[in-house]
Write a protein that holds these residues in place. Structure first.
Motif, PDB file in Angstrom:
ATOM      1  N   VAL A  25      -1.652  35.295  14.378  1.00 37.54           N
ATOM      2  CA  VAL A  25      -2.587  35.244  15.498  1.00 37.54           C
ATOM      3  C   VAL A  25      -3.216  33.866  15.649  1.00 37.54           C
ATOM      4  CG1 VAL A  25      -3.106  37.692  15.375  1.00 37.54           C
ATOM      5  CG2 VAL A  25      -4.466  36.088  14.037  1.00 37.54           C
ATOM      6  N   CYS A  26      -2.978  32.951  14.744  1.00 39.94           N
ATOM      7  CA  CYS A  26      -3.637  31.652  14.863  1.00 39.94           C
ATOM      8  C   CYS A  26      -2.756  30.564  14.283  1.00 39.94           C
ATOM      9  CB  CYS A  26      -5.003  31.664  14.173  1.00 39.94           C
ATOM     10  SG  CYS A  26      -4.917  31.981  12.399  1.00 39.94           S
ATOM     11  N   GLY A  27      -3.103  29.319  14.618  1.00 43.32           N
ATOM     12  CA  GLY A  27      -2.343  28.181  14.136  1.00 43.32           C
ATOM     13  C   GLY A  27      -1.146  27.881  15.019  1.00 43.32           C
ATOM     14  N   GLY A  28      -0.344  26.924  14.579  1.00 41.77           N
ATOM     15  CA  GLY A  28       0.851  26.545  15.318  1.00 41.77           C
ATOM     16  C   GLY A  28       0.909  25.049  15.552  1.00 41.77           C
ATOM     17  N   LYS A  29       1.949  24.614  16.258  1.00 38.51           N
ATOM     18  CA  LYS A  29       2.130  23.197  16.581  1.00 38.51           C
ATOM     19  C   LYS A  29       1.649  22.938  18.007  1.00 38.51           C
ATOM     20  CE  LYS A  29       5.922  22.313  13.379  1.00 38.51           C
ATOM     21  NZ  LYS A  29       7.297  21.759  13.204  1.00 38.51           N
ATOM     22  N   ILE A  30       0.852  21.867  18.180  1.00 42.39           N
ATOM     23  CA  ILE A  30       0.309  21.502  19.485  1.00 42.39           C
ATOM     24  C   ILE A  30       0.717  20.071  19.794  1.00 42.39           C
ATOM     25  CG2 ILE A  30      -1.773  21.340  20.901  1.00 42.39           C
ATOM     26  CD1 ILE A  30      -3.214  23.109  18.910  1.00 42.39           C
ATOM     27  N   THR A  31       1.257  19.853  20.961  1.00 40.74           N
ATOM     28  CA  THR A  31       1.617  18.504  21.397  1.00 40.74           C
ATOM     29  C   THR A  31       1.020  18.253  22.773  1.00 40.74           C
ATOM     30  OG1 THR A  31       3.686  19.291  22.369  1.00 40.74           O
ATOM     31  CG2 THR A  31       3.770  18.519  20.093  1.00 40.74           C
ATOM     32  N   GLY A  32       0.871  16.986  23.125  1.00 40.06           N
ATOM     33  CA  GLY A  32       0.346  16.664  24.440  1.00 40.06           C
ATOM     34  C   GLY A  32      -0.777  15.656  24.377  1.00 40.06           C
ATOM     35  N   GLU A  33      -1.227  15.205  25.559  1.00 41.08           N
ATOM     36  CA  GLU A  33      -2.279  14.204  25.646  1.00 41.08           C
ATOM     37  C   GLU A  33      -3.649  14.768  25.277  1.00 41.08           C
ATOM     38  OE1 GLU A  33      -2.062  10.800  26.636  1.00 41.08           O
ATOM     39  OE2 GLU A  33       0.034  11.177  26.133  1.00 41.08           O
ATOM     40  N   TYR A  34      -3.817  16.041  25.476  1.00 39.77           N
ATOM     41  CA  TYR A  34      -5.100  16.668  25.142  1.00 39.77           C
ATOM     42  C   TYR A  34      -4.860  18.158  24.943  1.00 39.77           C
ATOM     43  CZ  TYR A  34      -4.881  17.729  30.140  1.00 39.77           C
ATOM     44  OH  TYR A  34      -4.469  18.150  31.370  1.00 39.77           O
ATOM     45  N   GLY A  35      -5.845  18.831  24.379  1.00 40.89           N
ATOM     46  CA  GLY A  35      -5.721  20.266  24.130  1.00 40.89           C
ATOM     47  C   GLY A  35      -6.926  20.775  23.361  1.00 40.89           C
ATOM     48  N   SER A  36      -6.851  22.019  22.931  1.00 44.18           N
ATOM     49  CA  SER A  36      -7.971  22.634  22.207  1.00 44.18           C
ATOM     50  C   SER A  36      -7.439  23.626  21.188  1.00 44.18           C
ATOM     51  CB  SER A  36      -8.921  23.333  23.178  1.00 44.18           C
ATOM     52  OG  SER A  36      -8.257  24.410  23.832  1.00 44.18           O
ATOM     53  N   LEU A  37      -8.285  24.004  20.269  1.00 43.37           N
ATOM     54  CA  LEU A  37      -7.976  25.020  19.268  1.00 43.37           C
ATOM     55  C   LEU A  37      -9.274  25.713  18.888  1.00 43.37           C
ATOM     56  CD1 LEU A  37      -7.680  23.279  15.827  1.00 43.37           C
ATOM     57  CD2 LEU A  37      -7.566  21.923  17.905  1.00 43.37           C
ATOM     58  N   SER A  38      -9.178  26.945  18.438  1.00 42.92           N
ATOM     59  CA  SER A  38     -10.379  27.707  18.084  1.00 42.92           C
ATOM     60  C   SER A  38     -10.024  28.782  17.076  1.00 42.92           C
ATOM     61  CB  SER A  38     -11.003  28.354  19.333  1.00 42.92           C
ATOM     62  OG  SER A  38     -10.104  29.283  19.918  1.00 42.92           O
ATOM     63  N   SER A  39     -11.027  29.279  16.385  1.00 41.60           N
ATOM     64  CA  SER A  39     -10.829  30.389  15.460  1.00 41.60           C
ATOM     65  C   SER A  39     -10.480  31.649  16.241  1.00 41.60           C
ATOM     66  CB  SER A  39     -12.091  30.601  14.619  1.00 41.60           C
ATOM     67  OG  SER A  39     -13.226  30.756  15.457  1.00 41.60           O
ATOM     68  N   PRO A  40      -9.743  32.572  15.660  1.00 39.11           N
ATOM     69  CA  PRO A  40      -9.393  33.812  16.355  1.00 39.11           C
ATOM     70  C   PRO A  40     -10.643  34.551  16.850  1.00 39.11           C
ATOM     71  CG  PRO A  40      -8.128  33.602  14.339  1.00 39.11           C
ATOM     72  CD  PRO A  40      -9.136  32.505  14.318  1.00 39.11           C
ATOM     73  N   ASN A  41     -10.576  35.053  18.078  1.00 34.70           N
ATOM     74  CA  ASN A  41     -11.647  35.846  18.712  1.00 34.70           C
ATOM     75  C   ASN A  41     -12.835  35.021  19.186  1.00 34.70           C
ATOM     76  OD1 ASN A  41     -10.114  38.085  18.132  1.00 34.70           O
ATOM     77  ND2 ASN A  41     -11.390  38.776  16.439  1.00 34.70           N
TER      78      ASN A  41
END
Length: 439
Positions: free
Chosen positions: A159-175
């Motif tokens: 349900v969380c984590g992974g690979k992120i690519t790009g000029e910008y983005g976001s991530l957060s804890s589950p829920n």
């Protein structure tokens, strides 16, 4: 307290439970059931001064069979899993010192046949009767001899984590912003184009608060993996972490949550910037790693940057250099180190004076019988009576001191079913005597 228990089942608890247990107590229960029955123990509540290796207050279960003698010791605030013993007679002891207390424990015991070994509904059984708490399953540690606790783990943290690519983005804890689930291990790998670096900023942050961030935390690495030498910082509590900037095009973010308290978690955003844009705000100071620190941490006497940049060129700084009041070491166990001056109050472990430090260190003398005691002594003295000099402030022991003691003492502690009590990676990694202490 204590006594001989011969019924097929019953209850035992610390004095005054659920009230605070008294200091300087020693209670011993002998649980004896009729062979071929064995003793099963379930601790339903635990609040005993800790943490591991439980040198001050503890609940201990000792079982003896024809082949082996097993000792298991508990402390802290998390009730242990069900204990299926291999003996018809079990010794349970509860010991407290003269200082901090708690609500103690309450436990139930049952007599079971060898083929009736079981665990609670949310626990995991392995090795023919060993029970594990959920947090120990799929934690990348082989807690079971048959390694069954690390099988079929690919779905646990999907349900969380992974690979992120790009000029910008976001991530957060589950829920987020709702409370995050228990027992989480989330890993994000952020990648941008070559020639760019990553700037990570936290907008919301609320994790379980602890002094050394052992239970729930976010850890950020300046690399594509979790190499301890590339840690930019570990964070917990409710204070926003500083903005973090990578030195290259890859950054790794890890979120860990145990089975205990859960909070609203975190939300962070990132953007790709060129090396020439790599700056901190006017109220911050830039470390060589790109980490941005508050100006109050500049020239304050200890290294907040991994490269110690915040303590360089402090003589000409507009910020007043840290001045410490050094005092001779009076604790007998810590005399004869490479230094003889310390300073209090101890900012690293919140000890007010040498009298309090001596009281804590006295309890570690139980380890004197170990061949590794000298290495262990250098470490705990370096932590509880830190090296103080007017020129460099107060220094923590170097990571190498901790690692050496861990390598030499872990096996000895295992004989007592005790875990190594320190996270060496939280100490400065350097051989420079101005950055950390080699007592």
């Amino acid at each position: 307290c204590g006594g001989v228990l011969t019924d097929s089942g019953g209850t035992l608890s610390s004095p005054n439970h659920p009230g605070l247990y008294p200091p300087d107590s020693h209670c011993v229960w002998v649980i004896r059931v009729s062979p071929p029955f064995l003793v099963q123990i379930q601790v339903s509540s635990l609040a005993i001064e800790g943490p591991s290796p439980c040198l001050f207050d503890w609940l201990e279960v000792r079982e003896a069979t024809e082949k082996t003698s097993a000792v298991t010791r508990f402390c802290g605030n998390v009730a242990p899993p069900t204990l299926n013993t291999n003996s018809s007679t079990v010794l349970v002891s509860f010991h407290t010192d003269g200082n901090i207390g708690g609500n103690g424990f309450i436990a139930q015991y049952h007599s079971i046949l060898p083929g009736q070994k079981s665990c609670s509904r949310d626990e995991f059984m392995c090795d023919g009767g060993r029970c594990l708490l959920p947090v120990s399953i799929c934690d990348n540690q082989p807690n079971c001899q048959d390694h069954s606790d690390e099988v079929n783990c690919s779905q646990k943290h999907k349900v969380c984590g992974g690979k992120i690519t790009g000029e910008y983005g976001s991530l957060s804890s589950p829920n987020h912003p709702k409370p995050y689930p228990h027992q989480q291990l989330c890993t994000w790998q952020i990648s941008v184009e070559d020639g760019q670096v990553i700037q990570l900023s936290f907008q919301n942050f609320s994790l379980e608060t602890q002094d050394v961030c052992e239970f729930d935390y976010v850890e950020v690495y300046d690399s594509r993996d979790t190499d301890p030498s590339t840690v930019l910082g570990r964070y917990c509590g409710s204070e926003l972490p500083p903005d973090l900037t990578s030195s290259g095009p890859v950054m790794t973010v890890v979120f860990v949550a145990d089975e205990g308290v859960a909070d609203s978690g975190f939300y962070a955003s990132f953007k790709a910037i060129s090396l020439s844009e790599r700056t901190c705000s006017p109220s911050q100071f830039a470390c060589g790693t790109g980490e941005c620190l508050h100006q109050d941490w500049l020239c304050d006497g200890w290294n907040d940057c991994a490269d110690g940049a915040d303590e360089h060129d402090c003589i000409n700084s507009t910020y007043p250099p840290f001045t410490s009041s050094c005092e001779p070491i009076q604790v007998e166990m810590c005399r004869g180190l490479s230094y003889n001056l310390t300073s209090f109050p101890n900012i690293w472990v919140s000890i007010s004076d040498q009298r309090e430090a001596a009281s804590i260190l006295h309890k570690y003398r139980v380890l004197m019988e170990f061949a590794c005691f000298e290495s262990f002594r250098r470490l705990v003295c370096g932590m509880f009576l830190p090296h103080c000099s007017p020129q460099s402030g107060v220094l923590q022991p170097c990571q190498s001191i901790c690692s050496t003691a861990e390598q030499q003492c872990s096996q000895a502690l295992n004989l007592f079913n005790l875990n190594w009590p320190f996270n060496c990676h939280l100490l400065p990694d350097s051989q420079d005597p101005m950055e950390c202490s080699l007592p």
